[in-house]
Scaffold this active site. Structure first.
Site, PDB file in Angstrom:
ATOM      1  N   HIS A   1      -9.467   1.249   4.726  1.00 58.63           N
ATOM      2  CA  HIS A   1      -8.188   1.439   5.410  1.00 58.63           C
ATOM      3  C   HIS A   1      -8.397   2.372   6.600  1.00 58.63           C
ATOM      4  CE1 HIS A   1      -4.059   2.557   6.240  1.00 58.63           C
ATOM      5  NE2 HIS A   1      -3.711   1.453   5.609  1.00 58.63           N
TER       6      HIS A   1
ATOM      7  N   GLY B   1       2.043   2.235  10.603  1.00 55.03           N
ATOM      8  CA  GLY B   1       2.961   3.349  10.426  1.00 55.03           C
ATOM      9  C   GLY B   1       3.610   3.814  11.717  1.00 55.03           C
TER      10      GLY B   1
ATOM     11  N   GLU C   1      -6.738   4.726   7.736  1.00 53.87           N
ATOM     12  CA  GLU C   1      -6.495   6.155   7.469  1.00 53.87           C
ATOM     13  C   GLU C   1      -7.710   6.796   6.812  1.00 53.87           C
ATOM     14  OE1 GLU C   1      -2.782   5.606   5.397  1.00 53.87           O
ATOM     15  OE2 GLU C   1      -1.862   4.985   7.283  1.00 53.87           O
TER      16      GLU C   1
ATOM     17  N   GLU D   1      -5.642  -5.087  10.419  1.00 50.69           N
ATOM     18  CA  GLU D   1      -4.650  -4.041  10.642  1.00 50.69           C
ATOM     19  C   GLU D   1      -4.962  -3.285  11.934  1.00 50.69           C
ATOM     20  OE1 GLU D   1      -2.535  -2.896   6.824  1.00 50.69           O
ATOM     21  OE2 GLU D   1      -4.244  -1.590   6.995  1.00 50.69           O
TER      22      GLU D   1
ATOM     23  N   SER E   1       3.093  -2.153  10.374  1.00 53.23           N
ATOM     24  CA  SER E   1       4.552  -2.150  10.571  1.00 53.23           C
ATOM     25  C   SER E   1       5.191  -3.513  10.307  1.00 53.23           C
ATOM     26  CB  SER E   1       4.905  -1.630  11.966  1.00 53.23           C
ATOM     27  OG  SER E   1       4.421  -0.305  12.133  1.00 53.23           O
TER      28      SER E   1
ATOM     29  N   GLY F   1       2.721  -1.175   4.250  1.00 55.76           N
ATOM     30  CA  GLY F   1       2.853   0.248   3.916  1.00 55.76           C
ATOM     31  C   GLY F   1       4.311   0.599   3.684  1.00 55.76           C
ATOM     32  N   GLY F   2       4.951   1.119   4.715  1.00 53.07           N
ATOM     33  CA  GLY F   2       6.327   1.623   4.608  1.00 53.07           C
ATOM     34  C   GLY F   2       7.293   0.707   3.863  1.00 53.07           C
TER      35      GLY F   2
ATOM     36  N   ASN G   1       0.883  -1.176   0.000  1.00 53.57           N
ATOM     37  CA  ASN G   1       0.000   0.000   0.000  1.00 53.57           C
ATOM     38  C   ASN G   1       0.919   1.223   0.000  1.00 53.57           C
ATOM     39  OD1 ASN G   1      -1.872   2.013   0.425  1.00 53.57           O
ATOM     40  ND2 ASN G   1      -2.194   1.539   2.588  1.00 53.57           N
ATOM     41  N   TRP G   2       1.035   1.827  -1.160  1.00 54.35           N
ATOM     42  CA  TRP G   2       1.978   2.951  -1.287  1.00 54.35           C
ATOM     43  C   TRP G   2       1.477   4.215  -0.606  1.00 54.35           C
ATOM     44  CZ3 TRP G   2       4.237   3.192  -6.978  1.00 54.35           C
ATOM     45  CH2 TRP G   2       4.932   1.990  -7.232  1.00 54.35           C
ATOM     46  N   LYS G   3       0.184   4.271  -0.301  1.00 53.30           N
ATOM     47  CA  LYS G   3      -0.438   5.488   0.266  1.00 53.30           C
ATOM     48  C   LYS G   3      -0.175   6.689  -0.654  1.00 53.30           C
ATOM     49  CE  LYS G   3       0.405   3.469   4.761  1.00 53.30           C
ATOM     50  NZ  LYS G   3       0.267   3.612   6.196  1.00 53.30           N
TER      51      LYS G   3
HETATM   52  C1  PEP Z   1      -0.807   0.036   5.781  1.00 48.32           C
HETATM   53  O1  PEP Z   1      -0.739   1.119   5.249  1.00 48.32           O
HETATM   54  O2  PEP Z   1      -1.770  -0.687   5.551  1.00 48.32           O
HETATM   55  C2  PEP Z   1       0.255  -0.366   6.696  1.00 48.32           C
HETATM   56  C3  PEP Z   1       0.167  -1.515   7.302  1.00 48.32           C
HETATM   57  O3  PEP Z   1       1.302   0.524   6.863  1.00 48.32           O
HETATM   58  P1  PEP Z   1       2.702   0.223   7.598  1.00 48.32           P
HETATM   59  O4  PEP Z   1       3.199  -1.092   7.049  1.00 48.32           O
HETATM   60  O5  PEP Z   1       3.577   1.363   7.217  1.00 48.32           O
HETATM   61  O6  PEP Z   1       2.410   0.143   9.051  1.00 48.32           O
END
Ligand code: PEP
Length: 252
Positions: A94, A172, A96, A166, A212, A233-234, A9-11
Protein backbone atom coordinates in the site's frame (compact mmCIF):
# COMPACT_ATOMS: atom_id res chain seq x y z
CA UNK A 1 -16.32 -12.36 -17.63
CA UNK A 2 -14.41 -11.46 -14.48
CA UNK A 3 -16.42 -11.05 -11.29
CA UNK A 4 -15.93 -7.65 -9.66
CA UNK A 5 -14.31 -7.63 -6.23
CA UNK A 6 -14.74 -4.86 -3.68
CA UNK A 7 -12.23 -4.76 -0.82
CA UNK A 8 -12.38 -2.37 2.10
CA UNK A 9 -9.17 -1.09 3.62
CA UNK A 10 -10.01 0.16 7.09
CA UNK A 11 -6.44 1.41 7.71
CA UNK A 12 -5.88 2.41 11.37
CA UNK A 13 -9.57 2.92 12.11
CA UNK A 14 -12.22 1.28 14.29
CA UNK A 15 -11.81 -0.01 17.81
CA UNK A 16 -13.36 -3.38 18.64
CA UNK A 17 -16.81 -2.00 19.44
CA UNK A 18 -16.90 0.05 16.26
CA UNK A 19 -15.64 -2.90 14.21
CA UNK A 20 -18.44 -5.08 15.57
CA UNK A 21 -21.05 -2.44 14.74
CA UNK A 22 -19.74 -1.97 11.21
CA UNK A 23 -19.56 -5.68 10.45
CA UNK A 24 -23.03 -6.33 11.90
CA UNK A 25 -24.39 -3.54 9.70
CA UNK A 26 -22.54 -4.88 6.65
CA UNK A 27 -23.69 -8.47 6.92
CA UNK A 28 -27.30 -7.99 5.74
CA UNK A 29 -26.13 -5.50 3.10
CA UNK A 30 -23.54 -7.89 1.67
CA UNK A 31 -25.67 -11.00 1.96
CA UNK A 32 -27.31 -11.03 -1.46
CA UNK A 33 -24.48 -9.42 -3.40
CA UNK A 34 -22.78 -11.40 -6.13
CA UNK A 35 -19.51 -9.47 -6.25
CA UNK A 36 -16.56 -10.51 -4.10
CA UNK A 37 -16.59 -8.81 -0.69
CA UNK A 38 -13.44 -8.41 1.39
CA UNK A 39 -12.74 -6.32 4.47
CA UNK A 40 -9.10 -5.68 5.38
CA UNK A 41 -8.96 -4.66 9.01
CA UNK A 42 -6.32 -3.74 11.61
CA UNK A 43 -4.61 -6.73 13.26
CA UNK A 44 -6.51 -6.04 16.49
CA UNK A 45 -9.83 -6.53 14.70
CA UNK A 46 -9.00 -9.73 12.80
CA UNK A 47 -10.36 -12.10 15.42
CA UNK A 48 -13.58 -10.10 15.75
CA UNK A 49 -13.98 -9.89 11.98
CA UNK A 50 -13.37 -13.61 11.49
CA UNK A 51 -15.86 -14.57 14.18
CA UNK A 52 -18.58 -12.21 13.00
CA UNK A 53 -18.23 -13.05 9.30
CA UNK A 54 -18.08 -16.81 9.79
CA UNK A 55 -20.57 -18.43 7.40
CA UNK A 56 -21.15 -15.19 5.46
CA UNK A 57 -19.92 -14.03 2.04
CA UNK A 58 -17.59 -11.46 3.61
CA UNK A 59 -13.92 -12.43 3.46
CA UNK A 60 -11.36 -11.07 5.89
CA UNK A 61 -7.92 -9.67 5.14
CA UNK A 62 -5.00 -8.09 6.99
CA UNK A 63 -3.41 -4.82 5.95
CA UNK A 64 0.21 -5.96 5.99
CA UNK A 65 2.39 -9.00 6.65
CA UNK A 66 6.06 -9.57 7.43
CA UNK A 67 8.14 -11.64 5.06
CA UNK A 68 10.05 -13.76 7.58
CA UNK A 69 8.45 -16.85 9.04
CA UNK A 70 9.34 -16.05 12.66
CA UNK A 71 12.09 -14.52 14.76
CA UNK A 72 13.30 -11.29 16.25
CA UNK A 73 11.06 -8.85 14.39
CA UNK A 74 9.37 -6.94 17.18
CA UNK A 75 5.94 -5.69 16.26
CA UNK A 76 5.60 -7.77 13.10
CA UNK A 77 3.11 -10.48 12.12
CA UNK A 78 3.98 -13.46 9.91
CA UNK A 79 1.90 -14.94 7.11
CA UNK A 80 1.55 -18.23 9.01
CA UNK A 81 0.14 -16.34 11.98
CA UNK A 82 -2.53 -14.91 9.70
CA UNK A 83 -3.46 -18.18 8.00
CA UNK A 84 -3.55 -19.96 11.36
CA UNK A 85 -6.29 -17.53 12.41
CA UNK A 86 -8.25 -18.15 9.22
CA UNK A 87 -7.38 -14.88 7.51
CA UNK A 88 -7.68 -15.27 3.72
CA UNK A 89 -6.33 -12.03 2.25
CA UNK A 90 -3.55 -9.55 2.86
CA UNK A 91 -2.72 -6.17 1.34
CA UNK A 92 0.92 -5.61 0.38
CA UNK A 93 2.65 -2.53 -0.95
CA UNK A 94 0.00 0.00 0.00
CA UNK A 95 1.32 3.47 -0.81
CA UNK A 96 1.03 4.49 2.85
CA UNK A 97 3.41 1.65 3.73
CA UNK A 98 5.75 2.73 0.91
CA UNK A 99 5.52 6.40 1.93
CA UNK A 100 5.67 6.22 5.73
CA UNK A 101 7.31 2.87 6.53
CA UNK A 102 10.14 2.54 4.04
CA UNK A 103 8.47 -0.15 1.95
CA UNK A 104 10.33 -0.77 -1.32
CA UNK A 105 9.55 -2.84 -4.39
CA UNK A 106 11.95 -5.46 -3.03
CA UNK A 107 10.22 -5.76 0.37
CA UNK A 108 6.83 -5.74 -1.34
CA UNK A 109 8.01 -8.71 -3.41
CA UNK A 110 9.21 -10.52 -0.26
CA UNK A 111 5.89 -9.94 1.51
CA UNK A 112 3.92 -11.07 -1.53
CA UNK A 113 5.94 -14.29 -1.83
CA UNK A 114 5.66 -14.98 1.91
CA UNK A 115 1.90 -14.44 1.75
CA UNK A 116 1.42 -16.72 -1.23
CA UNK A 117 3.64 -19.41 0.25
CA UNK A 118 1.54 -19.44 3.40
CA UNK A 119 -1.66 -19.75 1.36
CA UNK A 120 -2.88 -16.17 1.58
CA UNK A 121 -4.47 -14.31 -1.30
CA UNK A 122 -2.52 -11.10 -1.84
CA UNK A 123 -3.83 -7.68 -2.85
CA UNK A 124 -0.80 -5.98 -4.41
CA UNK A 125 -1.00 -2.18 -4.53
CA UNK A 126 0.83 -0.18 -7.19
CA UNK A 127 0.54 3.38 -8.37
CA UNK A 128 2.37 6.53 -9.33
CA UNK A 129 2.79 9.77 -7.41
CA UNK A 130 1.47 13.06 -8.77
CA UNK A 131 4.99 14.09 -9.72
CA UNK A 132 5.50 10.88 -11.67
CA UNK A 133 2.19 11.33 -13.49
CA UNK A 134 3.13 14.90 -14.38
CA UNK A 135 6.49 13.71 -15.68
CA UNK A 136 4.65 11.29 -17.96
CA UNK A 137 6.24 8.19 -16.42
CA UNK A 138 3.15 6.52 -14.94
CA UNK A 139 3.49 3.43 -17.11
CA UNK A 140 7.20 2.98 -16.38
CA UNK A 141 6.60 3.28 -12.63
CA UNK A 142 3.63 0.94 -12.55
CA UNK A 143 5.35 -1.63 -14.80
CA UNK A 144 8.43 -1.59 -12.57
CA UNK A 145 6.34 -2.01 -9.41
CA UNK A 146 4.34 -4.88 -10.91
CA UNK A 147 7.36 -6.67 -12.37
CA UNK A 148 9.46 -6.49 -9.22
CA UNK A 149 6.56 -7.38 -6.91
CA UNK A 150 5.76 -10.48 -8.97
CA UNK A 151 9.33 -11.74 -9.32
CA UNK A 152 9.48 -15.41 -8.37
CA UNK A 153 5.74 -16.04 -8.80
CA UNK A 154 4.37 -18.74 -11.06
CA UNK A 155 1.38 -19.06 -13.35
CA UNK A 156 -0.46 -21.13 -10.74
CA UNK A 157 0.15 -18.90 -7.72
CA UNK A 158 -0.64 -15.69 -9.61
CA UNK A 159 -4.28 -16.84 -9.41
CA UNK A 160 -4.08 -15.80 -5.76
CA UNK A 161 -3.02 -12.26 -6.56
CA UNK A 162 -5.28 -9.25 -7.02
CA UNK A 163 -3.62 -6.08 -8.28
CA UNK A 164 -4.94 -2.74 -7.04
CA UNK A 165 -4.01 0.26 -9.15
CA UNK A 166 -3.94 3.12 -6.68
CA UNK A 167 -2.55 6.43 -7.92
CA UNK A 168 -0.94 7.91 -4.81
CA UNK A 169 -2.38 11.35 -5.54
CA UNK A 170 -5.91 9.96 -5.38
CA UNK A 171 -5.69 8.11 -2.06
CA UNK A 172 -7.56 9.77 0.76
CA UNK A 173 -7.45 13.08 -1.09
CA UNK A 174 -10.95 13.16 -2.54
CA UNK A 175 -9.30 13.43 -5.99
CA UNK A 176 -10.40 10.43 -8.01
CA UNK A 177 -8.71 9.44 -11.24
CA UNK A 178 -11.16 9.84 -14.09
CA UNK A 179 -12.67 6.58 -15.22
CA UNK A 180 -10.61 6.92 -18.43
CA UNK A 181 -7.34 7.47 -16.55
CA UNK A 182 -8.05 4.50 -14.27
CA UNK A 183 -9.08 2.26 -17.17
CA UNK A 184 -5.99 3.21 -19.15
CA UNK A 185 -3.60 2.16 -16.38
CA UNK A 186 -5.58 -0.96 -15.42
CA UNK A 187 -5.50 -2.06 -19.09
CA UNK A 188 -1.77 -1.32 -19.16
CA UNK A 189 -1.26 -3.49 -16.06
CA UNK A 190 -3.17 -6.31 -17.77
CA UNK A 191 -0.86 -5.99 -20.80
CA UNK A 192 2.13 -6.10 -18.44
CA UNK A 193 0.78 -9.31 -16.91
CA UNK A 194 0.31 -10.76 -20.39
CA UNK A 195 3.96 -9.99 -21.10
CA UNK A 196 5.07 -11.62 -17.85
CA UNK A 197 2.82 -14.68 -18.16
CA UNK A 198 0.32 -15.07 -21.02
CA UNK A 199 -3.07 -13.85 -22.24
CA UNK A 200 -5.04 -16.39 -20.25
CA UNK A 201 -3.44 -15.24 -16.99
CA UNK A 202 -3.91 -11.59 -17.98
CA UNK A 203 -7.58 -12.14 -18.83
CA UNK A 204 -8.19 -13.93 -15.55
CA UNK A 205 -6.47 -11.60 -13.08
CA UNK A 206 -8.52 -9.18 -10.99
CA UNK A 207 -7.32 -5.58 -11.31
CA UNK A 208 -8.98 -3.11 -8.97
CA UNK A 209 -8.90 0.65 -8.90
CA UNK A 210 -8.40 2.47 -5.61
CA UNK A 211 -8.23 6.16 -4.76
CA UNK A 212 -11.18 8.09 -3.35
CA UNK A 213 -13.60 5.66 -4.96
CA UNK A 214 -16.95 6.09 -3.27
CA UNK A 215 -20.70 5.64 -3.52
CA UNK A 216 -20.96 8.61 -5.89
CA UNK A 217 -18.26 7.88 -8.45
CA UNK A 218 -18.17 4.07 -8.41
CA UNK A 219 -20.69 3.46 -11.20
CA UNK A 220 -18.56 4.97 -13.93
CA UNK A 221 -15.32 3.44 -12.69
CA UNK A 222 -16.84 -0.02 -12.34
CA UNK A 223 -18.37 0.17 -15.82
CA UNK A 224 -14.90 0.04 -17.36
CA UNK A 225 -13.80 -3.22 -18.89
CA UNK A 226 -10.42 -3.51 -17.18
CA UNK A 227 -11.51 -2.26 -13.75
CA UNK A 228 -12.55 -5.39 -11.89
CA UNK A 229 -13.53 -3.76 -8.64
CA UNK A 230 -12.14 -1.40 -6.05
CA UNK A 231 -9.90 -1.11 -3.03
CA UNK A 232 -11.80 1.30 -0.85
CA UNK A 233 -10.50 3.32 2.09
CA UNK A 234 -12.76 6.05 3.45
CA UNK A 235 -16.01 4.74 1.96
CA UNK A 236 -15.45 1.29 3.50
CA UNK A 237 -15.87 2.73 6.98
CA UNK A 238 -19.58 3.42 6.55
CA UNK A 239 -21.79 0.39 5.90
CA UNK A 240 -24.31 2.21 3.70
CA UNK A 241 -21.60 3.73 1.50
CA UNK A 242 -19.77 0.42 1.16
CA UNK A 243 -23.14 -1.15 0.38
CA UNK A 244 -23.62 1.12 -2.64
CA UNK A 245 -20.27 -0.05 -4.00
CA UNK A 246 -21.25 -3.69 -3.47
CA UNK A 247 -24.57 -3.10 -5.19
CA UNK A 248 -22.93 -1.47 -8.19
CA UNK A 249 -20.23 -4.14 -8.48
CA UNK A 250 -22.87 -6.87 -8.37
CA UNK A 251 -24.51 -5.59 -11.56
CA UNK A 252 -21.80 -7.22 -13.66
C1 PEP B 1 -6.90 2.99 0.12
O1 PEP B 1 -6.65 3.11 1.30
O2 PEP B 1 -6.42 2.05 -0.50
C2 PEP B 1 -7.75 3.99 -0.52
C3 PEP B 1 -7.98 3.89 -1.80
O3 PEP B 1 -8.24 5.00 0.28
P1 PEP B 1 -9.39 6.06 -0.11
O4 PEP B 1 -10.51 5.26 -0.73
O5 PEP B 1 -9.78 6.68 1.18
O6 PEP B 1 -8.78 7.00 -1.08
Amino acid sequence: MRKKVIAGNWKMNKNRKEAKELIEALKPIAQDKTCGVIICVPFTNLETALTLTDGTNIKVGAENVHFEKSGAFTGEISADMLTEMGVEYVIVGHSERRQYFGETDITVNKRLLAGLEAGLKVILCVGETLEEREQGITEEIVAKQVKIALQGTCEKCIKNVIIAYEPVWAIGTGKTATAEQAEEVCAFIRKTIEGLFNKEVADGITIQYGGSMNEKNCAELLSKEDIDGGLIGGASLVAEKFGVLLEEASKY
